[in-house]
Design a protein around this motif. Structure first.
Motif, mmCIF file in Angstrom:
data_model
loop_
_atom_site.group_PDB
_atom_site.id
_atom_site.type_symbol
_atom_site.label_atom_id
_atom_site.label_comp_id
_atom_site.label_asym_id
_atom_site.label_seq_id
_atom_site.Cartn_x
_atom_site.Cartn_y
_atom_site.Cartn_z
ATOM 1 N N HIS A 144 -12.822 -2.087 -1.411
ATOM 2 C CA HIS A 144 -12.119 -2.873 -2.425
ATOM 3 C C HIS A 144 -12.238 -2.029 -3.689
ATOM 4 O O HIS A 144 -13.318 -1.923 -4.274
ATOM 5 C CB HIS A 144 -12.767 -4.239 -2.594
ATOM 6 C CG HIS A 144 -12.217 -5.035 -3.754
ATOM 7 N ND1 HIS A 144 -11.822 -6.352 -3.632
ATOM 8 C CD2 HIS A 144 -11.985 -4.707 -5.043
ATOM 9 C CE1 HIS A 144 -11.381 -6.787 -4.805
ATOM 10 N NE2 HIS A 144 -11.478 -5.800 -5.690
ATOM 11 N N HIS A 180 -6.127 -3.885 0.427
ATOM 12 C CA HIS A 180 -5.223 -4.576 -0.518
ATOM 13 C C HIS A 180 -4.752 -3.730 -1.709
ATOM 14 O O HIS A 180 -4.972 -4.096 -2.868
ATOM 15 C CB HIS A 180 -5.792 -5.922 -0.966
ATOM 16 C CG HIS A 180 -7.192 -5.979 -1.524
ATOM 17 N ND1 HIS A 180 -7.682 -5.060 -2.409
ATOM 18 C CD2 HIS A 180 -8.185 -6.905 -1.336
ATOM 19 C CE1 HIS A 180 -8.918 -5.398 -2.745
ATOM 20 N NE2 HIS A 180 -9.244 -6.517 -2.092
ATOM 21 N N SER A 199 -7.830 -10.981 -6.525
ATOM 22 C CA SER A 199 -8.175 -9.641 -7.008
ATOM 23 C C SER A 199 -7.930 -8.617 -5.908
ATOM 24 O O SER A 199 -8.416 -8.819 -4.803
ATOM 25 C CB SER A 199 -9.641 -9.593 -7.412
ATOM 26 O OG SER A 199 -9.855 -10.508 -8.462
HETATM 27 ZN ZN ZN Z 1 -11.099 -7.449 -2.026
#
Ligand code: ZN
Ligand code: URP
Ligand code: ZN
Length: 454
Positions: free
Chosen positions: A182, A238, A280
């Motif tokens: 992330h 993401h 997020s």
């Molecule tokens: Zn994440």
């Protein structure tokens, strides 16, 4: 176990697209020309599409965030997934302070055993120590091959420093595993968040402004550099921006995006229910979503996960500061139906869609060819789709526990039938078999399919 002959379908996977019959025998795809078992049920497919069951690379069923829990547990979330054509999910372990990695993984496998989808587990590494490093080889040998870190969420004690990530990456690389990241730079987020606090700007649109594209770009660059130094196969989850993607590609990192970054734009933070879109990284400008949509078509994006982490209206609406809104959105149920409608509307290659939603994930996470394919011998995970299904009016059929859907009103085509390992799980859009899924032991990654699309 029943066997099925699926007659007269358009059968599509990552490297074929042909009109034919498809035979399911003993939970596997088999050859219809060969031996047909006696107890076979024939299903007339009338030229409907058959695609491989989707693999969602990124779900968070029932996880704790900011004092609450995401509202789909493994049971409701996997029902929602199946309804949307996803037959396998890969979720994440949660490392509590007293846990070893293997304790955290075992607990998550036990929780996930209620899933109707087959399931794999990525191992969250939110703390570093020599003991944790020493667990990596054993975990990889036991089918946990991907290790997820956060370059942010310091306030939730989930962040590792870039130095710590590099040490971890070195160990993962020695055993041919995958580092998942992330990627949002915490220092950039901290300084912009402080600025908005001082100015008393607390609405949802400041969530977006406090996590600018630069935060994604800087973090991906740092990760790219350490991936280069360590030789660790690295997967960025993401990706939300065109520049972030560019940076990932520059370093040869593996790339995932999600439907919210393709089909929504940052006007959501200025409209109705704006708190519900707090996730997020945040949803970006229309220009960014267009770049990512183009990248999906040009194969620069490898997988479309969903980051499924839904909440109810009461959990997020009315929370005053963006800092206190539980972050996350649902997506596992609507991802494939939205993509299918988009691909059909624009006459894009459905084999590309099969790669993006199934085959590439199976290859990256070491599940191919058991998953991600409709070739003989693969698990019979598939969906049958009537391409003439109405594109609208699907919102009141959803199975997720969440009372709100970010994509309501958009064109989407849901599958009519879904099979998982030869079991008919969704029939005419409804659950008819809630047998539990199986734990998927993952192997080390394989190359993404290099052959041209059919
Ligand atoms: Zn994440
Ligand atoms: O806001 C999000 N995406 N919530 C889920 C956790 C994560 O960062 O993936
Ligand atoms: Zn996530």
């Amino acid at each position: 176990m029943a066997n099925y002959l699926l007659k007269n379908a358009r059968v599509i996977d990552g490297d074929s697209d042909e009109n034919r019959d498809l035979y399911i025998s003993n939970s596997k795809i088999a050859q219809p020309e060969g031996h047909i078992d006696e107890d076979v049920e024939t299903v007339e497919c009338d030229g409907h599409l058959i695609l491989p069951g989707g693999i969602d690379t990124h779900t968070h069923m029932g996880i704790p965030i900011k004092g609450g829990y995401s509202v789909d547990d493994f049971q409701s979330g996997s029902h929602a997934a199946m309804h949307g054509g996803i037959t396998s999910i890969i979720d994440f372990s949660i490392l509590n302070p007293e846990d070893s990695l293997s304790v955290s993984v075992d607990r998550r496998i036990s929780e996930a055993s209620r899933s109707i989808c087959d399931f794999g587990i990525h191992c969250n590494v939110t703390r570093m120590s020599p003991e944790i490093l020493d667990e990596i080889p054993k975990l990889i040998a036991s089918g946990i091959t991907s290790f997820k870190v956060f370059t942010t969420y310091e306030e939730a004690s989930m962040m590792l420093s870039y130095n710590e990530i590099e040490v971890l990456a070195k160990r993962i690389a020695q055993h041919d595993g995958i580092l998942m990241v992330h990627a949002e730079d915490n220092a950039i987020i901290r300084s912009s968040t402080e600025q908005f606090d001082v100015e008393d700007n607390t609405g949802a649109k400041y969530h977006e402004m406090s996590r600018p594209v630069a935060a994604e770009v800087v973090a991906i660059r740092q990760i790219g550099e350490l991936a280069k130094r360590t030789g660790c196969k690295t997967y960025i989850v993401h990706i939300s921006s065109g520049q972030g993607l560019q940076e990932a590609l520059r370093y040869g990192l593996m790339t995932e995006t999600c439907p919210q970054y393709l089909f929504l734009d940052d006007n959501v933070y200025r409209g109705e229910n704006e708190n519900m879109f707090v996730a997020s990284p945040p949803i970006r400008s229309h220009e960014n979503s267009q770049v990512l949509l183009d990248a999906v078509l040009s194969k620069k994006i490898m997988t479309i996960g969903t980051d499924h982490c839904p909440f109810n209206l009461r959990d997020k609406e009315g929370v005053e500061s963006f800092r206190d809104i539980p972050n996350g959105m649902g997506g596992v149920e609507t991802s494939f139906p939205l993509l299918l409608a988009h691909f059909l509307e624009n006459d894009y290659s459905l084999s590309l869609l099969a790669r993006l939603t199934s085959e590439n994930a199976a290859r990256i996470f070491g599940l191919f060819p058991q998953k991600g394919s409709l070739k003989n011998g693969a698990d019979a995970d598939l969906m049958i789709i009537d391409p003439k299904t109405p594109l609208t009016g699907w919102e009141n059929q959803l199975k997720s526990n969440s009372d709100w859907c970010a994509f309501a009103g958009m064109p989407a085509i849901f599958p009519k039938h879904v099979f998982r390992r030869g079991q008919w799980v969704i029939r005419n859009g409804e659950l008819q078999n809630r047998d539990e899924g199986q734990f998927l032991s993952m192997e080390v990654p394989r190359e993404i399919n290099p052959t041209p699309l059919p």
